[in-house]
Design a protein around this motif. Sequence first.
Motif, PDB file in Angstrom:
ATOM      1  N   LYS A 105       0.981  -1.061  -0.232  1.00 43.76           N
ATOM      2  CA  LYS A 105       0.187   0.031  -0.184  1.00 43.76           C
ATOM      3  C   LYS A 105       0.919   1.264   0.014  1.00 43.76           C
ATOM      4  CE  LYS A 105      -0.580  -0.131   5.125  1.00 43.76           C
ATOM      5  NZ  LYS A 105       0.486  -1.083   5.357  1.00 43.76           N
ATOM      6  N   ASN A 106       2.143   1.144   0.455  1.00 44.71           N
ATOM      7  CA  ASN A 106       3.101   2.243   0.221  1.00 44.71           C
ATOM      8  C   ASN A 106       3.962   2.469  -0.831  1.00 44.71           C
ATOM      9  OD1 ASN A 106       2.138   3.084   2.918  1.00 44.71           O
ATOM     10  ND2 ASN A 106       3.415   1.504   3.853  1.00 44.71           N
ATOM     11  N   LEU A 107       3.586   1.798  -1.989  1.00 45.16           N
ATOM     12  CA  LEU A 107       4.285   2.109  -3.144  1.00 45.16           C
ATOM     13  C   LEU A 107       4.514   3.363  -3.677  1.00 45.16           C
ATOM     14  CD1 LEU A 107       3.913  -1.513  -4.940  1.00 45.16           C
ATOM     15  CD2 LEU A 107       5.907  -0.891  -3.552  1.00 45.16           C
ATOM     16  N   ASP A 108       3.433   4.130  -3.413  1.00 46.45           N
ATOM     17  CA  ASP A 108       3.595   5.287  -3.787  1.00 46.45           C
ATOM     18  C   ASP A 108       4.312   6.471  -3.150  1.00 46.45           C
ATOM     19  OD1 ASP A 108       1.646   5.338  -1.744  1.00 46.45           O
ATOM     20  OD2 ASP A 108       0.246   6.735  -2.637  1.00 46.45           O
ATOM     21  N   ARG A 109       4.937   6.147  -2.218  1.00 42.14           N
ATOM     22  CA  ARG A 109       5.738   7.057  -1.532  1.00 42.14           C
ATOM     23  C   ARG A 109       6.919   7.430  -2.186  1.00 42.14           C
ATOM     24  NH1 ARG A 109       6.386   5.101   4.705  1.00 42.14           N
ATOM     25  NH2 ARG A 109       6.552   7.254   5.037  1.00 42.14           N
ATOM     26  N   GLU A 110       7.438   8.659  -1.931  1.00 45.16           N
ATOM     27  CA  GLU A 110       8.670   9.175  -2.844  1.00 45.16           C
ATOM     28  C   GLU A 110      10.038   8.646  -1.947  1.00 45.16           C
ATOM     29  OE1 GLU A 110       9.304  10.877  -5.347  1.00 45.16           O
ATOM     30  OE2 GLU A 110       7.499  11.110  -6.224  1.00 45.16           O
TER      31      GLU A 110
END
Length: 117
Positions: free
Chosen positions: A19-24
């Motif tokens: 769920k955190n794959l969109d973090r920079e």
Amino acid sequence: MKINDLKNLLEAEVLCCEKNLDREVYSACGCDLMSDVLAYVKDQAVLLTGLVNPQVVRTAEMMDMVCIVFVRSKTPTDDMLALAEESGIVVLRTDKRLYEACGLLYSNGLVGNVVKQ
């Protein structure tokens, strides 16, 4: 670079916190010595390592890292994944070697940290 981009570049498998794959992420560190990680890494870094023990996750957590990539198809234990899950740290696994994985990320714009002397 987003963690999802990193995952695709390394052809990596997501083991935790998809769920955190969109973090920079802004920098990366390739290392098996956790003392060096503690000495030289900044916030929001990705840790690439072939070391598989709970200290890897603890170190990443202490340094506010958001992603750990295990190279050479190394597989963390269930306890390590549970610890990463508690901290929201994305855990990836790739069959690439450390040198190749770091080179791919660097050549695609993910920089390393500046070493203070």
